[in-house]
Design a protein around this motif. Structure first.
Motif, PDB file in Angstrom:
ATOM      1  N   LEU A 111     -11.226  -3.130  -2.199  1.00  0.00           N
ATOM      2  CA  LEU A 111     -11.067  -2.164  -1.103  1.00  0.00           C
ATOM      3  C   LEU A 111     -11.954  -2.543   0.070  1.00  0.00           C
ATOM      4  CD1 LEU A 111     -10.869   1.262  -2.986  1.00  0.00           C
ATOM      5  CD2 LEU A 111      -9.078   0.214  -1.575  1.00  0.00           C
ATOM      6  N   GLY A 165       3.914  -1.001   4.255  1.00  0.00           N
ATOM      7  CA  GLY A 165       3.459  -2.290   4.720  1.00  0.00           C
ATOM      8  C   GLY A 165       3.569  -3.333   3.640  1.00  0.00           C
ATOM      9  N   SER A 196       0.753   3.694   1.927  1.00  0.00           N
ATOM     10  CA  SER A 196       1.106   4.107   3.296  1.00  0.00           C
ATOM     11  C   SER A 196       2.196   3.235   3.896  1.00  0.00           C
ATOM     12  CB  SER A 196      -0.145   4.056   4.187  1.00  0.00           C
ATOM     13  OG  SER A 196      -0.701   2.744   4.168  1.00  0.00           O
ATOM     14  N   ARG A 214     -12.158  -2.720  -8.173  1.00  0.00           N
ATOM     15  CA  ARG A 214     -11.420  -1.917  -7.188  1.00  0.00           C
ATOM     16  C   ARG A 214     -12.267  -1.703  -5.928  1.00  0.00           C
ATOM     17  NH1 ARG A 214      -7.050   0.943  -8.084  1.00  0.00           N
ATOM     18  NH2 ARG A 214      -7.393   0.819 -10.334  1.00  0.00           N
ATOM     19  N   THR A 215     -13.542  -1.403  -6.114  1.00  0.00           N
ATOM     20  CA  THR A 215     -14.431  -1.175  -4.975  1.00  0.00           C
ATOM     21  C   THR A 215     -14.561  -2.442  -4.123  1.00  0.00           C
ATOM     22  OG1 THR A 215     -15.687   0.459  -6.253  1.00  0.00           O
ATOM     23  CG2 THR A 215     -16.784  -0.518  -4.332  1.00  0.00           C
ATOM     24  N   HIS A 275     -10.269  -5.791   1.589  1.00  0.00           N
ATOM     25  CA  HIS A 275      -8.934  -5.654   2.183  1.00  0.00           C
ATOM     26  C   HIS A 275      -8.828  -4.478   3.130  1.00  0.00           C
ATOM     27  CE1 HIS A 275      -6.585  -8.173  -1.015  1.00  0.00           C
ATOM     28  NE2 HIS A 275      -7.795  -8.678  -0.782  1.00  0.00           N
ATOM     29  N   GLY A 276      -9.712  -3.525   3.004  1.00  0.00           N
ATOM     30  CA  GLY A 276      -9.652  -2.357   3.874  1.00  0.00           C
ATOM     31  C   GLY A 276      -8.590  -1.364   3.463  1.00  0.00           C
ATOM     32  N   ARG A 277      -7.795  -1.675   2.503  1.00  0.00           N
ATOM     33  CA  ARG A 277      -6.756  -0.763   2.021  1.00  0.00           C
ATOM     34  C   ARG A 277      -6.401  -1.167   0.591  1.00  0.00           C
ATOM     35  NH1 ARG A 277      -1.074  -2.845   4.752  1.00  0.00           N
ATOM     36  NH2 ARG A 277      -1.279  -5.032   4.104  1.00  0.00           N
ATOM     37  N   GLU A 278      -5.724  -0.272  -0.120  1.00  0.00           N
ATOM     38  CA  GLU A 278      -5.381  -0.566  -1.520  1.00  0.00           C
ATOM     39  C   GLU A 278      -3.998  -1.218  -1.548  1.00  0.00           C
ATOM     40  OE1 GLU A 278      -5.433   1.525  -5.956  1.00  0.00           O
ATOM     41  OE2 GLU A 278      -6.254   2.572  -4.207  1.00  0.00           O
ATOM     42  N   ASP A 279      -3.970  -2.536  -1.231  1.00  0.00           N
ATOM     43  CA  ASP A 279      -2.723  -3.284  -1.258  1.00  0.00           C
ATOM     44  C   ASP A 279      -2.702  -4.220  -2.472  1.00  0.00           C
ATOM     45  OD1 ASP A 279      -4.707  -4.963  -0.491  1.00  0.00           O
ATOM     46  OD2 ASP A 279      -3.726  -5.701   1.348  1.00  0.00           O
ATOM     47  N   GLY A 336      -0.828  -7.073   0.037  1.00  0.00           N
ATOM     48  CA  GLY A 336      -1.922  -7.922   0.475  1.00  0.00           C
ATOM     49  C   GLY A 336      -2.046  -9.125  -0.442  1.00  0.00           C
ATOM     50  N   PRO A 383       0.832  -1.204   0.000  1.00  0.00           N
ATOM     51  CA  PRO A 383       0.000   0.000   0.000  1.00  0.00           C
ATOM     52  C   PRO A 383       0.869   1.258   0.000  1.00  0.00           C
ATOM     53  CG  PRO A 383      -0.015  -1.034   2.152  1.00  0.00           C
ATOM     54  CD  PRO A 383       0.713  -1.973   1.234  1.00  0.00           C
TER      55      PRO A 383
END
Length: 661
Positions: free
Chosen positions: A509, A339, A337, A505-506, A512-516, A342, A335
């Motif tokens: 997301l 990390g 941010s 994409r939706t 996964h809760g994040r764009e990994d 995923g 992601p």
């Protein structure tokens, strides 16, 4: 008790008729007004043989034009058989000229491109007579006037006396109740003049009303009644009426028909216009050829340019279609941010496959691995994917078959070879089906060979690869692989590529809760490429359409020139009964015929050029709609650009047109 002669209205009655010219603003000044006729009072009964005599400039021709409905009076009244001619519409005046009057002019006024018979037929054309009937009557009239053997000759092949006889026959075509003869002997030798006068006497004796306009007093003296005109005034009228002639006059016309008569039918007028147009095209081959060339180039250019553009676009789309015009690639990534990436789980893929905009979901594992057959070994990219691979990549088999989903679930050790891989391991004519390849340390049975695909951009060539089932690959070759290297996802249709990407994409997301993850959408780029090529095709078509527009302008110029050259012919047709719409239809038909022929030749030329380009290997795809559109545009061009010249012709004043060159 009043006599019948007092009760019945005269055939022609003029009262205080005046005619003025000029008096209109012209440039910086006022054009002086000239009065040609000064208060003419005149009565002519049916069956009379009247001569109107006067010197040049006395106004006799102007008077004849008013009598014949070719011109209108500035003041005063003109009644024909009791009906006010001033109240007649343009169509009613055309009816009057066609049904009541027959004109015999000093200059003959024959249409030079028509034969003697066709010249005589003209009034009957505008009366709507069938072709066979009018041809038969025209032939009979010409033979009656001593022109046997001259029927199919054109005016320039006839003597002056013969041309005048044709003119008289034309005047009689629709009955010729009133013969208006303007200096009928003026251009003839004495013998021909005597013959023409003898014909006029015969017509008068047969009950026709004959009005003879002349400056020759000897000719005028042969009439039963003499009217002298000087400086626009009647200075003498013998007033001698022949009661016997009046008694045997031809039956009167029903003038009320002038408002109901339809004249020439659309079909009859169209056939006449087509015949005239075709003859004009033949007689002016060079000019017609140059005009047609502009239309042919325009139509052919539109067809060829659009065909090349469409062919190029389809070739590119077909070539890129092997990559997939609906393909997207899904993979894991860290992601933004920070990390770890995923993982893309089987559950994620199953959820994506349920989306309405998604067509196929195909996880892929692939790496270069040593593959052996007998003594041949090679480092080959082993492509492990589901049974959807041929459908996803629009790729056909050349030999054998592809594995099934059931075989994939059963971990069946099956392999399909790329074109080059087969050539390496099984050269010559060796049939590879059923033979065993060692992939890594596991044997796989060959069940098929893919068709040659060609090189794609990228590090690996698909033709060099071998293809194994996804699950068998994970179990037998890629045991350490916990998730796919990437996943190929296709949209359900080309139109849904962007919506499929957004839905995927939706969904991820939300899961996964994040764009990994990363989604690459080359299909959108392919669409943009196709749209760009479509725009280029349209631009090519528009550029080609410019040449069609230029061809249309050429048609307009030629038609304007034609109107100018045929001004006198227009006047002749109007004098013999053509309505404004008849003239408009004729010249509009001629313009459209030119563009119709040019459009047809342009379509053929476009097909021939396209065939030549195909032979040279240029991608060309003809479109029926493009050909039909180009042809219809050519015809519309003729309609649009031919309308103004046709309207100009239809609006010509008959008197001015007759005086034209």
């Amino acid at each position: 008790m009043p006599s019948p002669r007092q009760v019945a209205p005269p055939l022609i009655a003029l009262q205080d008729v005046r005619k003025r010219y000029g008096g209109q603003a012209q440039g910086d000044g006022q054009q002086p007004e000239v009065e040609v006729l000064h208060g003419i009072d005149l009565r002519i009964d049916a069956g009379e043989f009247v001569a109107i005599v006067g010197a040049s400039g006395s106004g006799k021709s102007t008077l004849m034009h008013i009598l014949g409905g070719l011109d209108t009076a500035s003041e005063g009244s003109y009644h024909f058989d009791g009906h006010d001619v001033a109240a007649f519409s343009a169509d009613q005046l055309a009816w009057l000229r066609r049904e009541a009057f027959g004109f015999v002019f000093q200059g003959y006024h024959l249409i030079p491109t028509e034969s003697a018979r066709e010249n005589v037929e003209v009034p009957a054309v505008y009366a709507g007579a069938p072709q066979g009937e009018r041809a038969s009557r025209a032939t009979a009239l010409l033979e009656r006037l001593g022109l046997e053997g001259k029927i199919d000759l054109r005016p320039n092949q006839l003597s002056g006396g013969q041309q005048q006889r044709v003119s008289i026959a034309r005047a009689l075509m629709n009955g010729g109740r009133i013969i208006l003869a303007d200096e009928p002997t003026g251009a003839l030798d004495s013998q021909s003049g005597a013959e023409v006068m003898a014909l006029l006497h015969e017509l008068a004796d047969a009950g026709h009303t004959v009005i003879l306009i002349t400056h020759d007093r000897e000719v005028a003296a042969q009439a039963h009644r003499l009217i002298e005109l000087r400086d626009g005034r009647i200075v003498h009228d013998s007033g001698a009426r022949n009661a016997l002639a009046a008694a045997r006059a031809l039956p009167a016309l029903d003038v009320a028909e002038a408002g109901r008569d339809r004249g020439a039918s659309f079909g009859g007028n169209l056939r006449e216009a087509l015949r005239t147009a075709l003859r004009g095209m033949r007689l002016n081959r060079s000019r017609t050829g140059l005009t047609l060339l502009g239309i042919v180039i325009g139509v052919a250019s539109v067809i060829v340019m659009l065909a090349i553009g469409e062919g190029t676009k389809q070739r590119v789309v077909a070539q890129m279609g092997t990559l997939g015009t609906t393909i997207m690639y899904l993979g894991a990534r860290g992601p933004a941010s920070g990390g770890p990436p995923g993982p893309i789980t089987p559950e994620d893929l199953a959820a994506i496959a349920e989306l309405p905009a998604i067509g196929h979901v195909m996880p892929v594992i692939g790496d270069p691995i040593t593959v052996r057959y007998g003594r041949a070994d090679r480092e080959v990219y082993v492509f492990a994917a589901s049974q959807d691979m041929p459908a996803v990549h629009h790729w056909k088999l050349a030999l054998g078959r592809y594995y099934s989903d059931a075989e994939d679930r059963d971990l069946a050790p099956l392999v399909v070879l790329g074109h080059n891989a087969r050539a390496h391991f099984f050269p010559g004519r060796i049939n590879p089906l059923g033979r065993q390849l060692l992939i890594g340390n596991s044997p796989f049975e060959v069940i098929g060979v893919m068709a040659e695909r060609g090189s794609d951009s990228g590090a690996e060539s698909y033709d060099d690869m071998v293809f194994i089932p996804y699950r068998a690959g994970r179990a037998r070759v890629y045991q350490a692989q916990t998730q796919p290297d990437y996943t190929v996802v296709t949209a359900a249709s080309v139109a849904q590529v962007r919506s499929a990407e957004a839905a995927m994409r939706t969904l991820l997301l939300a899961r996964h809760g994040r764009e990994d993850f990363a989604i690459s959408n080359p299909a959108a780029k392919l669409q943009a490429e196709a749209e760009t090529r479509s725009a280029m095709t349209m631009m090519l078509g528009l550029v080609a359409a410019v040449s069609l527009l230029v061809g249309g302008i050429g048609v307009m110029n030629v038609m304007l020139m034609t109107v100018r050259e045929r001004t006198r012919e227009i006047g002749i047709r109007m004098a013999t009964g053509a309505r404004h719409r008849d003239i408009l239809r004729q010249f509009l038909t001629e313009a459209m015929l030119v563009t119709w022929v040019g459009g047809t030749l342009g379509v053929l030329a476009g097909l021939l050029v396209g065939a030549a380009l195909i032979a040279w290997g240029v991608p060309v795809i003809f479109s029926v709609s493009a050909m039909a559109g180009a042809f219809m545009c050519a015809v519309a061009t003729g309609l649009i650009f031919g309308y103004m010249p046709a309207r100009t012709a239809a609006r010509l004043d008959p008197v001015v047109a007759l005086a034209g060159q």
